[in-house]
Motif scaffolding. Structure first.
Motif, short mmCIF file in Angstrom:
data_model
loop_
_atom_site.label_atom_id
_atom_site.label_comp_id
_atom_site.label_asym_id
_atom_site.label_seq_id
_atom_site.Cartn_x
_atom_site.Cartn_y
_atom_site.Cartn_z
N GLU A 6 5.11 1.94 -10.72
CA GLU A 6 4.75 3.31 -11.03
C GLU A 6 5.91 4.21 -10.63
OE1 GLU A 6 1.67 4.67 -12.08
OE2 GLU A 6 1.05 2.63 -12.58
N ILE A 9 5.46 9.88 -7.68
CA ILE A 9 5.10 11.19 -8.22
C ILE A 9 5.87 12.31 -7.54
CG2 ILE A 9 2.76 10.90 -9.07
CD1 ILE A 9 2.03 11.96 -6.20
N LEU A 14 1.27 16.90 -9.06
CA LEU A 14 -0.02 16.28 -8.80
C LEU A 14 -1.15 17.10 -9.42
CD1 LEU A 14 0.05 15.07 -5.13
CD2 LEU A 14 -0.63 13.74 -7.10
N PRO A 15 -2.28 16.58 -9.80
CA PRO A 15 -2.54 15.14 -9.89
C PRO A 15 -2.23 14.61 -11.27
CG PRO A 15 -4.56 16.39 -10.12
CD PRO A 15 -3.43 17.38 -10.09
N PHE A 17 -2.18 11.08 -11.53
CA PHE A 17 -2.49 9.66 -11.38
C PHE A 17 -3.57 9.30 -12.40
CE2 PHE A 17 -4.74 12.35 -8.46
CZ PHE A 17 -6.07 12.04 -8.70
N PRO A 18 -3.66 8.03 -12.73
CA PRO A 18 -4.69 7.66 -13.71
C PRO A 18 -6.07 7.82 -13.10
CG PRO A 18 -3.55 5.70 -12.89
CD PRO A 18 -2.85 6.88 -12.30
N PHE A 22 -6.48 1.77 -12.45
CA PHE A 22 -5.49 0.93 -13.11
C PHE A 22 -6.19 -0.08 -13.99
CE2 PHE A 22 -3.62 2.49 -9.23
CZ PHE A 22 -2.45 3.04 -9.71
N THR A 25 -7.55 -4.01 -13.35
CA THR A 25 -7.81 -4.29 -11.94
C THR A 25 -9.07 -3.54 -11.56
OG1 THR A 25 -6.76 -2.40 -10.93
CG2 THR A 25 -5.32 -4.19 -11.60
N MET A 27 -8.92 -1.60 -9.18
CA MET A 27 -8.38 -0.48 -8.42
C MET A 27 -8.60 0.82 -9.16
SD MET A 27 -4.88 -1.14 -6.41
CE MET A 27 -4.26 0.50 -6.50
N GLY A 28 -9.79 1.32 -9.06
CA GLY A 28 -10.11 2.55 -9.74
C GLY A 28 -9.94 3.72 -8.81
N ALA A 29 -9.94 4.88 -9.38
CA ALA A 29 -9.93 6.07 -8.55
C ALA A 29 -11.36 6.32 -8.11
CB ALA A 29 -9.39 7.25 -9.35
N THR A 30 -11.63 6.00 -6.86
CA THR A 30 -13.00 6.16 -6.39
C THR A 30 -13.25 7.63 -6.08
OG1 THR A 30 -12.64 4.06 -5.32
CG2 THR A 30 -14.70 5.19 -4.83
N ARG A 31 -13.93 8.30 -6.96
CA ARG A 31 -14.29 9.69 -6.67
C ARG A 31 -15.60 9.66 -5.91
NH1 ARG A 31 -9.67 10.42 -7.83
NH2 ARG A 31 -9.87 12.67 -8.03
N ARG B 118 -4.60 20.16 -4.55
CA ARG B 118 -4.15 18.94 -5.24
C ARG B 118 -4.45 17.70 -4.41
NH1 ARG B 118 0.33 21.98 -6.50
NH2 ARG B 118 1.72 20.91 -5.07
N GLN B 176 -8.52 0.17 -0.68
CA GLN B 176 -8.16 0.20 -2.08
C GLN B 176 -7.69 1.59 -2.48
OE1 GLN B 176 -11.55 -1.39 -4.16
NE2 GLN B 176 -10.77 -0.50 -6.04
N GLU B 177 -8.40 2.60 -1.98
CA GLU B 177 -8.04 3.99 -2.26
C GLU B 177 -6.68 4.31 -1.67
OE1 GLU B 177 -9.67 5.31 -4.76
OE2 GLU B 177 -9.97 7.17 -3.65
N ARG B 180 -4.08 2.95 -3.89
CA ARG B 180 -3.96 3.76 -5.10
C ARG B 180 -3.14 5.02 -4.82
NH1 ARG B 180 -6.26 8.32 -6.89
NH2 ARG B 180 -7.86 8.39 -5.30
N GLN B 184 0.94 6.24 -5.77
CA GLN B 184 1.35 7.51 -6.37
C GLN B 184 2.50 8.14 -5.63
OE1 GLN B 184 0.06 8.74 -9.24
NE2 GLN B 184 -0.99 6.77 -9.23
N ASP B 229 -5.36 -6.00 -6.38
CA ASP B 229 -6.80 -5.97 -6.57
C ASP B 229 -7.45 -6.45 -5.27
OD1 ASP B 229 -8.45 -6.52 -9.48
OD2 ASP B 229 -9.38 -7.11 -7.58
#
Lengths: 300, 262
Positions: A6, A9, A14-15, A17-18, A22, A25, A27-31, B118, B176-177, B180, B184, B229
């Motif tokens: 990547e 940044i 920002l932001p 990011f995906p 991703f 995977t 590896m998600g953006a855990t909101r 942000r 994991q976060e 991520r 970035q 992962d």
């Protein structure tokens, strides 16, 4: 697993990011979801009585007390000089108002209280903050604070009368001394009980002493300062009455003293209720302020 | 080299015992720019003490710590710490807490606020910008803790067991976060932990400390491609690295136990 590189940044972009994470995977953006999918059912509505339960039971208690008091007094087991009823007290109050003397007494006592208490807050809070923050200052003043706090300050009244006369000045001095130590000691305790981990955070981010003081020491000790102010009102009101008992030209304490020594019990009760109302009002006001500063505490 | 430690010796002042305890004894290593390094070791091995010294909160007895060639002797804006406890100001909102470090950078208030926002978004808390810390769960509080450190745009991010107090599931989510977010920003990161799996999952290199006084026992490279992962934790290559570090630490704990009973 394929290597993905990547672009680092830029902080001002920002932001970018995906947001979906991703691909390929977990590896998600855990909101953290604001609206959780938890299913809820509303509570059954409260009745009119349930909503006002505390107020209703509380005021009934007070009403019952006054009715019982009036009943006992009306039975005239004792003379009204010994035990006046609520109605007698009310009549005495109206009499005093008509005389015009009550207004002067309240004004004088009020003035003494406001000046003495304001001075106590103006001295007690800054000194408490400083003594709490700088141990060496505390070492210097600790013996004096302990000495005065352990002494009933009213024993100083004769001295104040010698030094300041029997006017309002000697009363202000007593009220001030009564309140200042409660405020100072509590403020000091607030600064000393600050969360050490917050101070470490501040130091770590390179905050100077003044900044730490403004952003952590001061807001962190607000609950203690308010407790000090609340305790201070009690001490100050004692000061008003007792100082005027000893020697005074005007004031509620003097009025009560004279009424008491001439068997006008109803007037003593009038003074008592007025002082108590002042205490209640001040406590209520300070509680409102406390609640304002406590907005961050979750409701229980 | 970004961060260099040369023969770092730190004595830790123990008020209660009235003495100075030798906590770190001759630590030497280099961390490259953009590298993620984890430090693991048995409890009480001086890893947190070492990190505090890197942050500039503790003085060195001898040796040197340099960041971009400059000696570290006090806290500075080129380093930011994510603390073990969230350590948030309870009377400030999430945004207010993230602003705490930014405020000290002397940048215009409007810009500081924008930057805080942000980073609140980056750590996944956009719906909670105006919430107070006591309304948040432990994991969410640690997100704020992380955002606060990232928002000052440090050269090196220091993390002191930030997930140790979280429950197992939340901890994995946060690991994991963290990857991520780190992906970035690609900040140089030093992560302290006693959790070997966490160290291997996160880091490019794992530095194993000896039992107290802390020294570098060995440095293990983790050649697992990124992005990683969570399932990577079950793969043979991962498990092998984990086992090697586990044995290394086991040895140290045993040695420490013997020393304590001797």
């Amino acid at each position: 697993m394929a290597e993905r590189v990547e672009e680092p940044i830029k902080y001002d972009s920002l932001p970018n990011f995906p947001a979906e994470g991703f691909p390929g995977t977990d590896m998600g953006a855990t909101r953290v979801p604001r609206d959780s999918p938890i299913r809820t059912t509303p509570l059954p509505p409260q009745t009119w009585f349930q909503r006002r339960e505390a107020l209703l039971i509380g005021s009934s208690g007070v009403a019952v007390f006054f009715i019982a008091w009036q009943a006992v007094a009306s039975a005239r087991i004792w003379s009204p000089l010994f035990l006046p009823g609520p109605v007698d007290v009310w009549q005495a109050f109206l009499e005093l108002v008509n005389d015009g003397e009550l207004a002067t007494d309240i004004a004088v006592s009020g003035q003494e209280f406001v000046i003495g208490y304001a001075l106590a807050a103006l001295v007690g809070i800054p000194c408490g903050l400083l003594f709490g923050w700088y141990p060496r200052l505390r070492y210097v003043f600790d013996p004096f604070i302990t000495f005065f706090y352990a002494t009933p300050r009213i024993v100083l009244i004769p001295l104040f009368i010698i030094w300041l006369g029997i006017g309002v000045e000697s009363k202000i001095a007593v009220i001030y001394l009564g309140a200042v130590f409660a405020i100072l000691i509590n403020t000091m305790a607030g600064v000393r009980s600050l969360d050490a981990s917050l101070l470490r955070v501040a130091r770590s981010f390179g905050a100077g002493d003044l900044h730490i003081f403004r952003t952590i020491a001061l807001p962190g000790s607000v609950p203690f300062i308010l407790t000090g102010l609340r305790l201070g009102t009690g001490h100050a009101l004692i000061g008003v009455v007792v100082a005027e008992y000893v020697a005074a030209q005007h004031g509620l304490g003097r009025m009560m003293m004279i009424a008491g020594s001439t068997f006008q019990s109803s007037k003593v009760f009038v003074g008592l209720f007025l002082i108590a109302s002042a205490g209640l009002l001040l406590t209520y006001g300070l509680q409102r302020i406390e609640r304002h500063f406590d907005a961050w505490r979750p409701q229980r | 080299m970004k961060l260099q430690a040369r023969d770092v010796v730190i004595h830790h002042r123990r008020q209660r015992y009235g003495d100075m305890l030798l906590a770190v004894d001759g630590v030497t290593f280099d961390i490259a720019d953009g590298e993620f390094v984890a430090i693991v070791g048995p409890s009480g091995c001086g890893k947190t003490t070492f990190l505090n010294a890197v942050d500039g909160l503790l003085p060195l007895t001898s040796g040197s710590l340099t960041l971009d060639g400059r000696q570290i002797d006090r806290p500075g804006h080129d380093r930011a710490m994510v603390f073990q406890q969230p350590s948030l100001l309870p009377w400030r909102t999430v945004t207010g807490n993230v602003m705490y470090g930014v405020e000290l950078l002397r940048i215009p208030n409007e810009e500081a606020r924008g930057r805080a926002k942000r980073f609140v978004d980056l750590v996944g808390l956009e719906g909670f910008a105006e919430s107070y810390p006591l309304e948040l769960s432990g994991g969410m509080q640690q997100r704020v803790n992380l955002a606060r450190a990232l928002a000052v745009d440090p050269e090196v991010l220091l993390l002191d067991e930030p997930f140790a107090a979280l429950d197992a599931q939340t901890r994995e989510t946060m690991q994991q976060e963290l990857l991520r977010i780190w992906n970035q920003t690609r900040k140089t990161a030093v992560f302290i932990t006693h959790d070997i799996v966490e160290a291997v999952y996160l880091a490019d290199r794992v530095i194993v400390f000896t039992a107290r006084p802390g020294r570098v026992k060995e440095i293990v490279r983790v050649d697992i491609p990124r992005p990683r992962d969570l399932r990577v934790k079950r793969e043979p290559g991962f498990v092998e690295i984990e086992r090697r570090i586990w044995e290394s630490i086991r040895e140290e704990s045993a040695r420490d136990g013997l020393a304590a009973t001797a």
